[in-house]
Motif scaffolding. Structure first.
Motif, PDB file in Angstrom:
ATOM      1  N   PHE A   1      -4.337  69.165  39.570  1.00  0.00           N
ATOM      2  CA  PHE A   1      -4.994  68.481  40.676  1.00  0.00           C
ATOM      3  C   PHE A   1      -4.710  67.224  40.818  1.00  0.00           C
ATOM      4  CE2 PHE A   1      -9.284  67.120  42.574  1.00  0.00           C
ATOM      5  CZ  PHE A   1      -9.286  68.128  43.244  1.00  0.00           C
ATOM      6  N   GLY A   2      -3.302  67.361  41.259  1.00  0.00           N
ATOM      7  CA  GLY A   2      -2.698  66.030  41.852  1.00  0.00           C
ATOM      8  C   GLY A   2      -1.613  65.746  40.603  1.00  0.00           C
ATOM      9  N   GLY A   3      -1.812  65.668  39.699  1.00  0.00           N
ATOM     10  CA  GLY A   3      -1.024  65.116  38.498  1.00  0.00           C
ATOM     11  C   GLY A   3      -0.794  63.628  38.263  1.00  0.00           C
ATOM     12  N   GLY A   4      -0.268  63.036  37.374  1.00  0.00           N
ATOM     13  CA  GLY A   4      -0.036  61.749  37.239  1.00  0.00           C
ATOM     14  C   GLY A   4      -1.498  60.799  37.007  1.00  0.00           C
ATOM     15  N   GLN A   5      -1.443  59.669  37.510  1.00  0.00           N
ATOM     16  CA  GLN A   5      -2.273  58.519  37.362  1.00  0.00           C
ATOM     17  C   GLN A   5      -3.501  59.013  38.255  1.00  0.00           C
ATOM     18  OE1 GLN A   5       0.249  55.394  38.548  1.00  0.00           O
ATOM     19  NE2 GLN A   5      -0.161  54.301  36.490  1.00  0.00           N
ATOM     20  N   LEU A   6      -3.227  59.885  39.322  1.00  0.00           N
ATOM     21  CA  LEU A   6      -4.438  60.056  40.256  1.00  0.00           C
ATOM     22  C   LEU A   6      -5.137  61.370  39.514  1.00  0.00           C
ATOM     23  CD1 LEU A   6      -5.988  60.406  42.915  1.00  0.00           C
ATOM     24  CD2 LEU A   6      -4.223  62.100  43.490  1.00  0.00           C
ATOM     25  N   GLU A   7      -4.516  62.060  39.063  1.00  0.00           N
ATOM     26  CA  GLU A   7      -5.147  63.424  37.974  1.00  0.00           C
ATOM     27  C   GLU A   7      -6.017  62.672  36.819  1.00  0.00           C
ATOM     28  OE1 GLU A   7      -3.777  67.242  37.821  1.00  0.00           O
ATOM     29  OE2 GLU A   7      -3.753  66.999  35.479  1.00  0.00           O
ATOM     30  N   SER A   8      -5.403  61.622  36.350  1.00  0.00           N
ATOM     31  CA  SER A   8      -6.216  61.019  35.142  1.00  0.00           C
ATOM     32  C   SER A   8      -7.408  60.229  35.474  1.00  0.00           C
ATOM     33  CB  SER A   8      -5.171  59.910  34.496  1.00  0.00           C
ATOM     34  OG  SER A   8      -3.971  60.810  33.828  1.00  0.00           O
ATOM     35  N   ALA A   9      -7.238  59.637  36.796  1.00  0.00           N
ATOM     36  CA  ALA A   9      -8.502  58.839  37.197  1.00  0.00           C
ATOM     37  C   ALA A   9      -9.644  59.837  37.548  1.00  0.00           C
ATOM     38  CB  ALA A   9      -8.106  58.174  38.319  1.00  0.00           C
ATOM     39  N   VAL A  10      -9.139  60.838  38.212  1.00  0.00           N
ATOM     40  CA  VAL A  10     -10.369  61.920  38.602  1.00  0.00           C
ATOM     41  C   VAL A  10     -10.768  62.687  37.377  1.00  0.00           C
ATOM     42  CG1 VAL A  10     -10.500  64.214  39.739  1.00  0.00           C
ATOM     43  CG2 VAL A  10      -9.008  62.556  40.760  1.00  0.00           C
TER      44      VAL A  10
END
Length: 276
Positions: free
Chosen positions: A51-60
């Motif tokens: 689901f997007g990966g990286g920092q974006l996925e972590s925030a989600v």
């Protein structure tokens, strides 16, 4: 919704596993997310698809975990780095976070007249219903049309196959005390939020004494509601069924209505008495 996500959602609901459905409601090409894209986050913290990966996925994932805890849906906007943004930002990525929390689940063990009333009333107040009895002429769709599942099978075997979590309510109203007692042994150490067993004061104390002599911890019996139901003078199967469901709702909502449940049973069990 993709087939794999739909199947994952269905499987988790069938297993009564809490999860979160993530849906992209606003996106931008650089995010790698498509409008309408979905993914399922399980209680184990895993996504069924990227689901997007990286920092974006972590925030989600962080916001999704919070939604699972609160059981409330929410809408979030992020930038590409996973930082909070707003809907008005043309480069924002919008994710709708929707907890999938199973309904409160009632397992009715026994399919007699009281069980029919309990099932009907409980379904009207929103419970998911499972009825178990070893008699197919009692445990059938004709008698329990509102139930989500009706299991005509050996009671102990059927109970062993049913998933019991902390949103499960169990009502033991079989045709004989021996069946109620056998079922109680199986569910006593479960996560069930409510366990109610029908029977007179004398019979309940006999069962408690026997279970303790077999090694069951007295603390486990503290969560049993027996005799079952609220104390408002119920006599008929319909009234008793109403008293039982009312007690379940009282437990669910933290009410203070008077219950028939024994609260000072320990001293009677210890002394060998069978009367209050």
């Amino acid at each position: 919704m993709t087939r794999s996500t739909a199947e994952t959602a269905s499987l988790k609901l069938d297993r009564r596993e809490p999860a979160v459905l993530l849906t992209v409601v606003k996106t931008m090409p650089q995010s790698g997310l498509r409008l309408g894209q979905k993914s399922i986050l399980g209680a184990d913290g895993r996504l069924n698809s990227p689901f997007g990966g990286g920092q974006l996925e972590s925030a989600v994932l962080k916001d999704a975990a919070a939604a699972l805890e609160s059981r409330r849906p929410s809408l979030h906007y992020y930038d590409l780095h996973g930082l909070s943004s707003t809907r008005r930002n043309p480069d924002a990525i919008g994710i709708y976070v929707e907890p999938m929390v199973p309904r409160d689940h009632l397992i009715v063990v026994g399919a007699g007249h009281i069980a029919v009333t309990v099932s009907r009333i409980a379904s009207q107040v929103g419970f998911e219903i499972t009825v178990i009895d070893d008699r197919s002429d009692y445990a059938n769709r004709e008698r329990f049309p509102e139930a989500d599942r009706v299991i005509a099978k050996d009671i102990e075997s059927a109970l062993s196959d049913v998933y019991i979590d902390d949103a499960t309510y169990i009502v033991l109203v079989t045709r004989a005390h021996a069946f109620d007692e056998a079922a109680l042994r199986l569910v006593l150490d479960s996560k069930a939020r409510y366990i109610g067993m029908i029977g007179s004061t004398r019979r309940v104390l006999v069962v408690y004494r026997r279970l303790i002599s077999e090694g069951f911890a007295p603390e486990l019996l503290e969560k049993v509601y027996a005799p079952i139901g609220l104390d408002f003078g119920a006599l008929t199967p319909e009234e008793i069924g109403l008293a039982i469901v009312a007690e379940m709702v009282c437990v669910k909502r933290g009410g203070a209505a008077p219950s028939l449940r024994l609260t000072e049973w320990r001293r009677y069990v210890a002394s060998g008495e069978t009367e209050r």
